[in-house]
Structure formats: structure tokens, C-alpha cells
Motif scaffolding. Structure first.
Motif, PDB file in Angstrom:
ATOM      1  N   ARG A  54      -7.882 -20.659  38.833  1.00 33.98           N
ATOM      2  CA  ARG A  54      -7.633 -22.025  38.354  1.00 33.98           C
ATOM      3  C   ARG A  54      -8.836 -22.657  37.677  1.00 33.98           C
ATOM      4  O   ARG A  54      -8.685 -23.498  36.782  1.00 33.98           O
ATOM      5  CB  ARG A  54      -7.166 -22.902  39.522  1.00 33.98           C
ATOM      6  N   ALA A  57      -8.556 -20.897  34.232  1.00 36.42           N
ATOM      7  CA  ALA A  57      -7.291 -20.925  33.492  1.00 36.42           C
ATOM      8  C   ALA A  57      -6.431 -22.152  33.761  1.00 36.42           C
ATOM      9  O   ALA A  57      -5.381 -22.306  33.133  1.00 36.42           O
ATOM     10  CB  ALA A  57      -6.486 -19.668  33.818  1.00 36.42           C
ATOM     11  N   ASP A  60      -1.457 -23.858  34.696  1.00 36.85           N
ATOM     12  CA  ASP A  60      -0.307 -23.354  33.965  1.00 36.85           C
ATOM     13  C   ASP A  60      -0.180 -21.840  34.119  1.00 36.85           C
ATOM     14  O   ASP A  60      -1.143 -21.108  33.868  1.00 36.85           O
ATOM     15  CB  ASP A  60      -0.445 -23.702  32.481  1.00 36.85           C
ATOM     16  N   ASP A  63      -1.070 -19.767  30.947  1.00 39.62           N
ATOM     17  CA  ASP A  63      -2.522 -19.669  30.723  1.00 39.62           C
ATOM     18  C   ASP A  63      -3.135 -18.666  31.700  1.00 39.62           C
ATOM     19  O   ASP A  63      -4.076 -17.936  31.351  1.00 39.62           O
ATOM     20  CB  ASP A  63      -3.178 -21.041  30.890  1.00 39.62           C
ATOM     21  N   HIS A  64      -2.614 -18.646  32.917  1.00 39.32           N
ATOM     22  CA  HIS A  64      -3.113 -17.681  33.903  1.00 39.32           C
ATOM     23  C   HIS A  64      -2.858 -16.250  33.448  1.00 39.32           C
ATOM     24  O   HIS A  64      -3.738 -15.381  33.545  1.00 39.32           O
ATOM     25  CB  HIS A  64      -2.439 -17.920  35.263  1.00 39.32           C
ATOM     26  N   ARG A  66      -2.529 -15.132  30.464  1.00 40.30           N
ATOM     27  CA  ARG A  66      -3.404 -14.803  29.327  1.00 40.30           C
ATOM     28  C   ARG A  66      -4.827 -14.526  29.791  1.00 40.30           C
ATOM     29  O   ARG A  66      -5.474 -13.596  29.297  1.00 40.30           O
ATOM     30  CB  ARG A  66      -3.357 -15.941  28.308  1.00 40.30           C
ATOM     31  N   PHE A  67      -5.306 -15.314  30.733  1.00 34.79           N
ATOM     32  CA  PHE A  67      -6.653 -15.068  31.249  1.00 34.79           C
ATOM     33  C   PHE A  67      -6.711 -13.737  31.993  1.00 34.79           C
ATOM     34  O   PHE A  67      -7.652 -12.954  31.830  1.00 34.79           O
ATOM     35  CB  PHE A  67      -7.072 -16.213  32.181  1.00 34.79           C
ATOM     36  N   ASP A  70      -6.802 -10.961  29.565  1.00 31.77           N
ATOM     37  CA  ASP A  70      -8.073 -10.930  28.837  1.00 31.77           C
ATOM     38  C   ASP A  70      -9.197 -10.338  29.666  1.00 31.77           C
ATOM     39  O   ASP A  70     -10.186  -9.843  29.119  1.00 31.77           O
ATOM     40  CB  ASP A  70      -8.447 -12.341  28.398  1.00 31.77           C
ATOM     41  N   GLU A  95       6.215 -13.708  28.669  1.00 33.24           N
ATOM     42  CA  GLU A  95       4.791 -13.662  28.315  1.00 33.24           C
ATOM     43  C   GLU A  95       4.112 -12.450  28.937  1.00 33.24           C
ATOM     44  O   GLU A  95       3.253 -11.825  28.307  1.00 33.24           O
ATOM     45  CB  GLU A  95       4.098 -14.951  28.766  1.00 33.24           C
TER      46      GLU A  95
END
Length: 310
Positions: A54, A57, A60, A63-64, A66-67, A70, A95
């Protein structure tokens, strides 16, 4: 050449050579940030939860995801998926597919604060049927093929063998509903010494016995290495003994239930064993962090870099 000029030139050459060497060493040894970049995928499918990072990221789940991707992770999981709105479940699954992340098990969210699976009760059976049907809806939206179950507390007034028989019969009923659709149940033994007193299912030996008795392909067990280190130890031999029934693996070190390298469990050896056994399923990161904030979250990622087999 004067002696003082010779010394200056020689010293300058040494400094230049040293700087070049340090630059080469820096290029050959990536920084922690580059080691944890998406260009270096993890060997095993470690799955952070949607909420573990958190500080980096936010809250959300997209967003988590995607992080997580990555940082080189290949999987993620959300035990609370069944409680999310249907459209959010579909968005998360979409996603995850786009990012190439496998989604690990969700929880059926069966209340295990009291006696459930251990009872032969019409009300309990009806509740379990409702939970199984809800799990099938999650599977349809997300493609997740495993749902986690904790069979609840034991009944002090009922003989343990009757309770075991009831657990077996209730699981068969549940798998009659979800099994034809390819959705599996993964049973999680939990330790009663430090976290969950009063629970019925506590050991991998007990979980395997129940899976064998249920006799359905979709009845598997969770080997939570933190809980089983507390309860029984002997982690790798027990993994080996239960191998064909292991549906999921959870990770946490002991004591403290934080990231690997913070306690007594030799995760480098365990993960090497899993890699050599060609384990290709999700390994859920079921733990906290030993340090607060972004530093603690980064320590989690670095710990998995350290113990990941190469």
C-alpha cells in the motif's frame, strides 16, 4: 620529468583506474531497484496479496497488480475476492491476464469462528451449498480454480472421529457442487499454539487423511509453512509426503510471521526443493513485514530476491 610531476601523474592514473573499476563494478552489480525490476522475473510464482504494498501502490487493486508485475512477480492473490462487487472481480481478472499474472486462491469466506464442517446439520449443509454456489460465480468471472476452506472449530461434546466423518461427508457434498466445474477446495490447517486455538484442522497429516477419505480430485490441502513450522516442523519431508495433495503453499517466517530471512525457516532450501520438484503453482505471501512503511515493503521484495532459486 621532475619528481613532483611524476608523482602527480602517477596518482592521477591510479585515481582514474580506480574510478573506471568502480564504474564497471557498479554496472556489473545492479542496484536493489534494478534487481527488483520487471526485467527480472522471479523463478517461482510468489503471489503478494492485493494490499501488501500500500505504501508503494495505494489501495486500488489495479494499481497493486501493476506494481506487483513491475517488481517481477508472476502471481497475486486476494482471499477476499468473493466479497468484491462482480464488476470489480472481472476488472481485476482482466488486468491480471493483461499483465501475465496468475491469480491464486480466493476464500469461500465460511465463518470458522465456530463449529461448521464438523457438524451433521441441515442448516450447516444449506449454508455450505450457498457458499459453494457463490464460489462458482467467482470462478466464472475470474477463472480462479481454487477456493480456500478452514473447517472451523472442533466440538468438545462430539467424539473426534464423528467430527472427522462429518467433515468428510460435508466436503463430498461441496465437491459434488463445484467439482464438475473444475473448482477445487484447498483445506488449510492452522496452528493452535500462537494464532487459532480451538480449530479442528491443525496438521498436514490430518489434512491429507481427510483428502484421501474424501476421494475427490478437487480436494487438496494448503501447506502454510509458517503454521506448520509452529505445529509440526519437518517441513520438506512433510511437503514430500503430501505432495500429490498439495493444492497451495503459503509463506511466512517464524517467529513473527514476517517475510523470509527474518526467522528460523530456511526458505532458500525450501524454494530450491520446490523448484527442483517443478512446482509451478502459486505461493501466497501470507505474512506481514518486519519493518514499517516503504522500507518494509522493499525489504519484502528484496527478501524474495535473496531466497529465489536461480
Amino acid at each position: 620529468m621532475e619528481r613532483r610531476n611524476f608523482i602527480k601523474q602517477a596518482a592521477g592514473g591510479i585515481l582514474l583506474a580506480g574510478a573506471a573499476g568502480m564504474a564497471a563494478e557498479a554496472a556489473a552489480s545492479p542496484s536493489p531497484q534494478s534487481r527488483a525490476s520487471n526485467s527480472a522475473k522471479f523463478t517461482l510464482k510468489y503471489a503478494p496479496s492485493l494490499g501488501m504494498f500500500r505504501e508503494h501502490a495505494g489501495k486500488d487493486p489495479i494499481d497493486h497488480l501493476r506494481f506487483i508485475a513491475d517488481q517481477g512477480f508472476r502471481a497475486a492473490y486476494d482471499l477476499g475476492m468473493i466479497g468484491r462487487p462482480p464488476e470489480e472481480q472481472e476488472k481485476i481478472a482482466g488486468e491480471a491476464r493483461r499483465l501475465g499474472l496468475e491469480l491464486g486462491q480466493f476464500s469461500f469466506k465460511i465463518d470458522w469462528s465456530g463449529c461448521t464442517f464438523v457438524l451433521n446439520s441441515a442448516d450447516i449443509k444449506e449454508m455450505l451449498k450457498t457458499k459453494m454456489l457463490a464460489g462458482l460465480e467467482v470462478q466464472k468471472r475470474t477463472g480462479i480454480r481454487k477456493g480456500l476452506v478452514v473447517p472451523g472449530h472442533y466440538d468438545a461434546k462430539l467424539h473426534p472421529e464423528y467430527q472427522t466423518a462429518n467433515v468428510i461427508e460435508n466436503l463430498r457434498m461441496c465437491l459434488d457442487i463445484i467439482g464438475p466445474h473444475g473448482l477445487e477446495i484447498v483445506l488449510e490447517p492452522l496452528n493452535t499454539l500462537t494464532n487459532h486455538p480451538g480449530l479442528f484442522l491443525t496438521r498436514t497429516t490430518q489434512a491429507k487423511m481427510i483428502c484421501v477419505a474424501v476421494g475427490r480430485h478437487g480436494c487438496k490441502l494448503v501447506d502454510d509453512l509458517y503454521h506448520q513450522q509452529v505445529t509440526e516442523g519437518n517441513l520438506i519431508p512433510n511437503l514430500e509426503a503430501c505432495w500429490e495433495y498439495i493444492g497451495s503453499i503459503h509463506v511466512g517466517d517464524n517467529p513473527g510471521r514476517n517475510e523470509p530471512t527474518t526467522g528460523e525457516i530456511n526458505y532458500s532450501t525450501i524454494f530450491r526443493y520446490l523448484h527442483e520438484r517443478h512446482y509451478d503453482d502459486v505461493i501466497s505471501l501470507e505474512h506481514g513485514q518486519s519493518r514499517p512503511g516503504k522500507e518494509g515493503e522493499r525489504a519484502i521484495i528484496d527478501a524474495y530476491r535473496e531466497v529465489d532459486p536461480h
